[in-house]
Design a protein around this motif. Structure first.
Motif, short mmCIF file in Angstrom:
data_model
loop_
_atom_site.label_atom_id
_atom_site.label_comp_id
_atom_site.label_asym_id
_atom_site.label_seq_id
_atom_site.Cartn_x
_atom_site.Cartn_y
_atom_site.Cartn_z
N LEU A 49 0.84 -1.18 0.00
CA LEU A 49 0.00 0.00 0.00
C LEU A 49 0.88 1.24 0.00
O LEU A 49 1.81 1.34 0.82
CB LEU A 49 -0.87 -0.01 1.26
CG LEU A 49 -1.74 1.20 1.48
CD1 LEU A 49 -3.18 0.83 1.14
CD2 LEU A 49 -1.65 1.63 2.92
N LEU A 59 -3.05 1.26 10.43
CA LEU A 59 -3.01 0.27 9.34
C LEU A 59 -2.24 -0.99 9.75
O LEU A 59 -2.66 -2.10 9.47
CB LEU A 59 -2.39 0.89 8.09
CG LEU A 59 -3.24 1.95 7.39
CD1 LEU A 59 -2.43 2.69 6.35
CD2 LEU A 59 -4.49 1.33 6.78
N ARG A 60 -1.13 -0.80 10.42
CA ARG A 60 -0.33 -1.96 10.84
C ARG A 60 -1.02 -2.76 11.94
O ARG A 60 -0.74 -3.95 12.09
CB ARG A 60 1.06 -1.51 11.27
CG ARG A 60 1.88 -1.10 10.05
CD ARG A 60 3.34 -0.91 10.34
NE ARG A 60 4.05 -0.70 9.10
CZ ARG A 60 4.82 0.35 8.84
NH1 ARG A 60 5.03 1.27 9.75
NH2 ARG A 60 5.43 0.45 7.68
N LEU A 120 -1.64 7.10 11.11
CA LEU A 120 -2.22 6.20 10.11
C LEU A 120 -1.40 4.92 9.94
O LEU A 120 -1.98 3.84 9.77
CB LEU A 120 -2.38 6.92 8.77
CG LEU A 120 -3.44 8.02 8.77
CD1 LEU A 120 -3.39 8.80 7.47
CD2 LEU A 120 -4.82 7.45 9.00
N LEU A 121 -0.09 5.02 9.98
CA LEU A 121 0.74 3.81 9.89
C LEU A 121 0.46 2.89 11.07
O LEU A 121 0.35 1.67 10.90
CB LEU A 121 2.23 4.18 9.84
CG LEU A 121 2.71 4.75 8.51
CD1 LEU A 121 4.11 5.32 8.65
CD2 LEU A 121 2.67 3.70 7.43
N GLN A 165 1.04 10.62 8.90
CA GLN A 165 1.58 9.27 8.69
C GLN A 165 1.78 8.50 9.98
O GLN A 165 1.54 7.30 10.03
CB GLN A 165 2.89 9.34 7.91
CG GLN A 165 2.69 9.72 6.48
CD GLN A 165 4.01 9.90 5.73
OE1 GLN A 165 5.08 9.73 6.29
NE2 GLN A 165 3.90 10.26 4.46
N LEU A 174 0.83 5.02 0.92
CA LEU A 174 0.04 5.92 1.76
C LEU A 174 0.46 7.35 1.49
O LEU A 174 1.55 7.78 1.89
CB LEU A 174 0.23 5.58 3.23
CG LEU A 174 -0.48 6.47 4.24
CD1 LEU A 174 -2.00 6.42 4.07
CD2 LEU A 174 -0.08 6.08 5.66
N ILE A 227 4.01 -1.07 3.56
CA ILE A 227 3.43 0.26 3.42
C ILE A 227 4.55 1.24 3.08
O ILE A 227 5.56 1.30 3.76
CB ILE A 227 2.72 0.72 4.71
CG1 ILE A 227 1.61 -0.28 5.09
CG2 ILE A 227 2.14 2.12 4.52
CD1 ILE A 227 0.98 0.00 6.44
N VAL A 271 -3.65 4.75 -1.16
CA VAL A 271 -4.60 5.41 -0.27
C VAL A 271 -4.06 6.81 -0.01
O VAL A 271 -2.94 6.97 0.47
CB VAL A 271 -4.80 4.65 1.05
CG1 VAL A 271 -5.62 5.47 2.03
CG2 VAL A 271 -5.47 3.31 0.80
N PHE A 292 -4.07 -3.60 11.83
CA PHE A 292 -4.94 -4.51 11.09
C PHE A 292 -4.16 -5.53 10.27
O PHE A 292 -4.59 -6.66 10.11
CB PHE A 292 -5.87 -3.72 10.16
CG PHE A 292 -6.94 -2.97 10.88
CD1 PHE A 292 -8.05 -3.62 11.38
CD2 PHE A 292 -6.83 -1.61 11.09
CE1 PHE A 292 -9.04 -2.94 12.05
CE2 PHE A 292 -7.82 -0.91 11.75
CZ PHE A 292 -8.92 -1.58 12.24
N ARG A 293 -3.04 -5.10 9.69
CA ARG A 293 -2.23 -5.96 8.82
C ARG A 293 -0.75 -5.75 9.09
O ARG A 293 -0.08 -5.01 8.36
CB ARG A 293 -2.51 -5.65 7.35
CG ARG A 293 -3.80 -6.12 6.74
CD ARG A 293 -3.75 -7.57 6.28
NE ARG A 293 -2.62 -7.97 5.49
CZ ARG A 293 -2.54 -7.86 4.17
NH1 ARG A 293 -3.51 -7.35 3.46
NH2 ARG A 293 -1.46 -8.29 3.54
#
Length: 142
Positions: free
Chosen positions: A5, A21-22, A17-18, A14, A7, A30, A49, A24-25
């Motif tokens: 992804l 996102l991390r 958001l990082l 960042q 970003l 990224i 994104v 979840f996955r």
């Protein structure tokens, strides 16, 4: 194409958001980028994104993302562009929210793009600018 992804957002955004996102996955690759030059220098990734970014990504770069490119705009479709919360406050808008739309080669504004989701909440007056942007981003059950 790498399963990953890109970003696209400001450096200040960042960090949070990082982390989200991390959570979840953790295995997801990224690439955080802030501008067109950085975006052009990364490996082709499966998805782009953008979050609250003013960068207009040209069609040749959008084509590098096989699973699409999406923009999270901190305002509803009635308030596209820069500083949507400011304009909503000025207009004394009854509601405010966030828009997610697919980025397309010719779409230069939310109005031209394929909308994926819009979340709006009623606003109370007198609000503060921080209150408008913060409450619009809260999940339903808070």
């Amino acid at each position: 194409m790498v399963e990953g992804l890109a970003l696209l957002t400001e450096a200040a955004e960042q960090v949070a958001l990082l982390r989200i996102l991390r959570s979840f996955r953790p295995d997801l690759v990224i690439w955080p980028v802030v501008d067109m030059e950085e975006l052009g220098n990364i490996e082709p990734a499966s998805r782009l994104v953008a979050f609250a970014s003013g960068v207009i990504v040209p069609p040749d770069l959008l084509a590098r993302f096989g699973r699409g490119a999406y923009n999270f705009h901190p305002g509803p479709p009635a308030y596209p562009g820069w500083a949507p919360a400011h304009f909503a406050l000025y207009d004394r808008a009854d509601s405010f929210g966030v828009t997610v739309h697919a980025m397309a080669g010719r779409a230069r504004a939310v109005a031209d793009a394929a909308l994926c989701a819009v979340l709006e909440r009623p606003q109370q007056y007198p609000p503060q600018l921080h209150g408008v942007t913060f409450t619009a981003s809260l999940p339903e059950n808070t």
